[in-house]
Design an enzyme around this catalytic site. Structure first.
Site, PDB file in Angstrom:
ATOM      1  N   ASN A  78      31.435  10.516  31.924  1.00  0.00           N
ATOM      2  CA  ASN A  78      31.071  10.073  30.392  1.00  0.00           C
ATOM      3  C   ASN A  78      30.152  11.195  29.671  1.00  0.00           C
ATOM      4  O   ASN A  78      30.225  11.561  28.540  1.00  0.00           O
ATOM      5  CB  ASN A  78      30.530   8.782  30.248  1.00  0.00           C
ATOM      6  CG  ASN A  78      31.496   7.606  30.442  1.00  0.00           C
ATOM      7  OD1 ASN A  78      32.487   7.378  29.219  1.00  0.00           O
ATOM      8  ND2 ASN A  78      31.745   7.072  31.488  1.00  0.00           N
ATOM      9  N   HIS A 104      23.953  17.048  37.140  1.00  0.00           N
ATOM     10  CA  HIS A 104      24.770  17.532  35.927  1.00  0.00           C
ATOM     11  C   HIS A 104      24.013  18.863  35.515  1.00  0.00           C
ATOM     12  O   HIS A 104      22.880  18.864  35.090  1.00  0.00           O
ATOM     13  CB  HIS A 104      24.698  16.501  34.899  1.00  0.00           C
ATOM     14  CG  HIS A 104      25.023  15.230  35.313  1.00  0.00           C
ATOM     15  ND1 HIS A 104      26.374  15.211  35.502  1.00  0.00           N
ATOM     16  CD2 HIS A 104      24.554  14.079  35.389  1.00  0.00           C
ATOM     17  CE1 HIS A 104      26.527  13.750  36.027  1.00  0.00           C
ATOM     18  NE2 HIS A 104      25.508  13.341  35.692  1.00  0.00           N
TER      19      HIS A 104
HETATM   20  N1  LIG Z   1      26.911   7.853  29.311  1.00  0.00           N
HETATM   21  C1  LIG Z   1      26.477   7.770  30.515  1.00  0.00           C
HETATM   22  O1  LIG Z   1      25.853   8.900  31.033  1.00  0.00           O
HETATM   23  C2  LIG Z   1      27.251   6.945  31.473  1.00  0.00           C
HETATM   24  C3  LIG Z   1      27.887   5.892  31.117  1.00  0.00           C
HETATM   25  N2  LIG Z   1      28.307   5.018  31.881  1.00  0.00           N
HETATM   26  C4  LIG Z   1      29.453   3.825  31.325  1.00  0.00           C
HETATM   27  O2  LIG Z   1      28.810   2.782  31.643  1.00  0.00           O
HETATM   28  C5  LIG Z   1      29.923   1.794  32.039  1.00  0.00           C
HETATM   29  C6  LIG Z   1      29.140   0.948  32.899  1.00  0.00           C
HETATM   30  O3  LIG Z   1      28.441   1.625  33.643  1.00  0.00           O
HETATM   31  P1  LIG Z   1      28.019   0.611  34.970  1.00  0.00           P
HETATM   32  O4  LIG Z   1      27.086  -0.544  34.638  1.00  0.00           O
HETATM   33  O5  LIG Z   1      27.426   1.362  35.873  1.00  0.00           O
HETATM   34  O6  LIG Z   1      29.356  -0.150  35.478  1.00  0.00           O
HETATM   35  P2  LIG Z   1      29.423  -1.429  36.484  1.00  0.00           P
HETATM   36  O7  LIG Z   1      30.884  -1.629  36.996  1.00  0.00           O
HETATM   37  O8  LIG Z   1      28.165  -1.633  37.182  1.00  0.00           O
HETATM   38  O9  LIG Z   1      29.335  -2.898  35.433  1.00  0.00           O
HETATM   39  C7  LIG Z   1      30.252  -3.140  34.430  1.00  0.00           C
HETATM   40  C8  LIG Z   1      30.330  -4.343  34.029  1.00  0.00           C
HETATM   41  O10 LIG Z   1      30.943  -4.424  32.815  1.00  0.00           O
HETATM   42  C9  LIG Z   1      31.995  -5.509  33.065  1.00  0.00           C
HETATM   43  N3  LIG Z   1      33.357  -5.357  32.053  1.00  0.00           N
HETATM   44  C10 LIG Z   1      34.177  -4.325  32.501  1.00  0.00           C
HETATM   45  N4  LIG Z   1      34.954  -4.345  31.360  1.00  0.00           N
HETATM   46  C11 LIG Z   1      34.888  -5.556  30.648  1.00  0.00           C
HETATM   47  C12 LIG Z   1      35.275  -6.265  29.455  1.00  0.00           C
HETATM   48  N5  LIG Z   1      36.729  -5.808  29.119  1.00  0.00           N
HETATM   49  N6  LIG Z   1      34.855  -7.297  28.958  1.00  0.00           N
HETATM   50  C13 LIG Z   1      33.651  -7.721  29.445  1.00  0.00           C
HETATM   51  N7  LIG Z   1      32.886  -7.146  30.415  1.00  0.00           N
HETATM   52  C14 LIG Z   1      33.583  -5.906  31.284  1.00  0.00           C
HETATM   53  C15 LIG Z   1      32.517  -5.370  34.546  1.00  0.00           C
HETATM   54  O11 LIG Z   1      33.002  -6.647  35.046  1.00  0.00           O
HETATM   55  P3  LIG Z   1      34.116  -6.297  36.133  1.00  0.00           P
HETATM   56  O12 LIG Z   1      33.731  -5.501  37.412  1.00  0.00           O
HETATM   57  O13 LIG Z   1      34.771  -7.421  36.329  1.00  0.00           O
HETATM   58  O14 LIG Z   1      35.246  -5.044  35.436  1.00  0.00           O
HETATM   59  C16 LIG Z   1      30.845  -5.391  35.110  1.00  0.00           C
HETATM   60  O15 LIG Z   1      30.160  -6.605  35.320  1.00  0.00           O
HETATM   61  C17 LIG Z   1      30.510   2.771  32.975  1.00  0.00           C
HETATM   62  O16 LIG Z   1      32.317   2.294  33.004  1.00  0.00           O
HETATM   63  C18 LIG Z   1      30.829   4.185  32.115  1.00  0.00           C
HETATM   64  O17 LIG Z   1      31.873   4.127  31.413  1.00  0.00           O
HETATM   65  C19 LIG Z   1      28.031   5.105  33.296  1.00  0.00           C
HETATM   66  C20 LIG Z   1      27.098   5.858  33.578  1.00  0.00           C
HETATM   67  C21 LIG Z   1      26.577   6.745  33.046  1.00  0.00           C
HETATM   68  O1  LIG Z   2      25.442   8.191  35.783  1.00  0.00           O
HETATM   69  C1  LIG Z   2      25.839   9.510  35.928  1.00  0.00           C
HETATM   70  O2  LIG Z   2      25.248  10.390  36.531  1.00  0.00           O
HETATM   71  C2  LIG Z   2      27.025   9.862  35.054  1.00  0.00           C
HETATM   72  C3  LIG Z   2      28.094   8.997  34.831  1.00  0.00           C
HETATM   73  O3  LIG Z   2      28.439   8.156  35.629  1.00  0.00           O
HETATM   74  C4  LIG Z   2      28.984   9.061  33.591  1.00  0.00           C
HETATM   75  O4  LIG Z   2      28.877  10.050  32.926  1.00  0.00           O
HETATM   76  O5  LIG Z   2      30.147   8.426  33.521  1.00  0.00           O
END
Ligand SMILES: NC(=O)C1=CN([C@@H]2O[C@H](COP(=O)(O)OP(=O)(O)OC[C@H]3O[C@@H](n4cnc5c(N)ncnc54)[C@H](OP(=O)(O)O)[C@@H]3O)[C@@H](O)[C@H]2O)C=CC1
Ligand SMILES: O=C([O-])CC(=O)C(=O)O
EC number: 1.4.1.21
Length: 279
Positions: free
Chosen positions: A200, A230
């Site tokens: 992301n 990064h």
């Molecule tokens: N901008 C940035 O730098 C970053 C962005 N991210 C984004 O953040 C998101 C979340 O990260 P993270 O917390 O680590 O992920 P996790 O997988 O640890 O947690 C995500 C949670 O959201 C739930 N979930 C997924 N889809 C849905 C839905 N449609 N409705 C309700 N709940 C849902 C999952 O449930 P289940 O497991 O059952 O699907 C899980 O409990 C990542 O997927 C990524 O897109 C992450 C890291 C960095």
């Molecule tokens: O957490 C990070 O380093 C980056 C990541 O997962 C994302 O951008 O989706």
């Protein structure tokens, strides 16, 4: 120039800013830290009103609601669940009048979706810088004119980069490599869709610099990458810029860096900020 300006209403006559009612989507690596901090009152001006997650939650500090019900009680939705949630819900959130803070910025490289979000409202959409820094400066540099080159190099543990679309050979290479492997080179238009849970940041750099097609992204799987790295390098007629970060990954979900929930909290604090804080 002279003008007759109406005095601003006295501050005491203005209504106090209401506490923002937060609906948190996703109770995972990011959501648990964000939700716990909100429930403990660490963000002045924000209260955790409800949580939305796919699974039934037993340890949550606020009621678990459906997305539809959350939109009737919340005025700010914090997305920490995944790109699919942004695609499915962002427009409805904004049209309901609630604001939306997005962590899964990768969804925002789709011009069709961003076009619909720009036309939606009255809710406003925000994104967090997440795992990368320097975005505020890169946004400011755009005021001087367009950048000519932007590159993001992301290096992570191989297991965090494995994807269902990879063929058997690349899958095996990621499983067994003892050296860095370049797994994809493309633009920020393409890469966040291919690695939806781990790049992301590429979309976040594109949001800051203004053009996903300009941002060249290199994704490297490195078994020695105990820290996720990064590196953003950008250049334009007015200067050159380089931001490098190395983060400890979350223990339960090493695709996500430990700092990310704190970046979400920082973004949220700026959105809901109060008098008494320097924002
Ligand atoms: N901008 C940035 O730098 C970053 C962005 N991210 C984004 O953040 C998101 C979340 O990260 P993270 O917390 O680590 O992920 P996790 O997988 O640890 O947690 C995500 C949670 O959201 C739930 N979930 C997924 N889809 C849905 C839905 N449609 N409705 C309700 N709940 C849902 C999952 O449930 P289940 O497991 O059952 O699907 C899980 O409990 C990542 O997927 C990524 O897109 C992450 C890291 C960095
Ligand atoms: O957490 C990070 O380093 C980056 C990541 O997962 C994302 O951008 O989706």
């Amino acid at each position: 120039m002279t003008a007759t300006l109406t005095p601003r209403p006295d501050a005491s006559a203005r209504p106090a800013r209401p506490v923002r009612r937060i609906g948190l989507v996703g109770w995972g690596a990011i959501g648990r830290v964000v939700g716990t901090a909100l429930a403990e009152g660490h963000i002045p001006g924000a209260e955790l009103t409800c949580i939305i997650d796919n699974r039934p939650l037993v340890d949550a500090p606020a009621p678990q609601l459906s997305f539809e019900d959350a939109l009737t009680v919340c005025d700010l939705i914090v997305e920490a669940a995944g790109q699919a949630v942004v695609r499915e819900w962002a427009e409805r959130v904004l049209n309901s009048g609630a604001d939306l803070l997005i962590a899964s910025t990768g969804a925002l490289v789709d011009p069709e979706l961003t076009g619909r979000l720009r036309a939606a409202g009255p809710g406003r959409v925000y994104f967090t810088g997440g795992a990368v820094g320097g975005l505020d400066l890169l946004q400011a540099v755009r005021g001087l004119g367009p950048l000519t080159s932007v590159t993001l190099t992301t290096t992570k543990l191989p297991a965090t980069l494995h994807q269902p679309w990879m063929d058997a050979e690349l899958t095996e290479r990621l499983r067994t490599t003892t050296e860095p492997v370049e797994v994809m080179r493309g633009t920020a238009r393409d890469v966040p869709v291919k690695f939806p849970k781990s790049t992301n940041v590429a979309a976040s750099v594109a949001l800051a610099t203004g053009d996903p097609a300009l941002v060249q992204v290199v994704v490297v799987a490195d078994p020695a990458a105990t820290l996720t790295r990064h590196v953003i390098e950008a250049a334009g007629p007015h200067g050159t810029y380089r931001f490098e970060v190395a983060h400890r990954p979350d223990e339960a979900n090493p695709a996500t860096s430990q700092v990310v929930p704190h970046a979400v909290l920082r973004s949220l604090g700026a959105v809901v900020g109060r008098a008494g804080q320097i924002l």
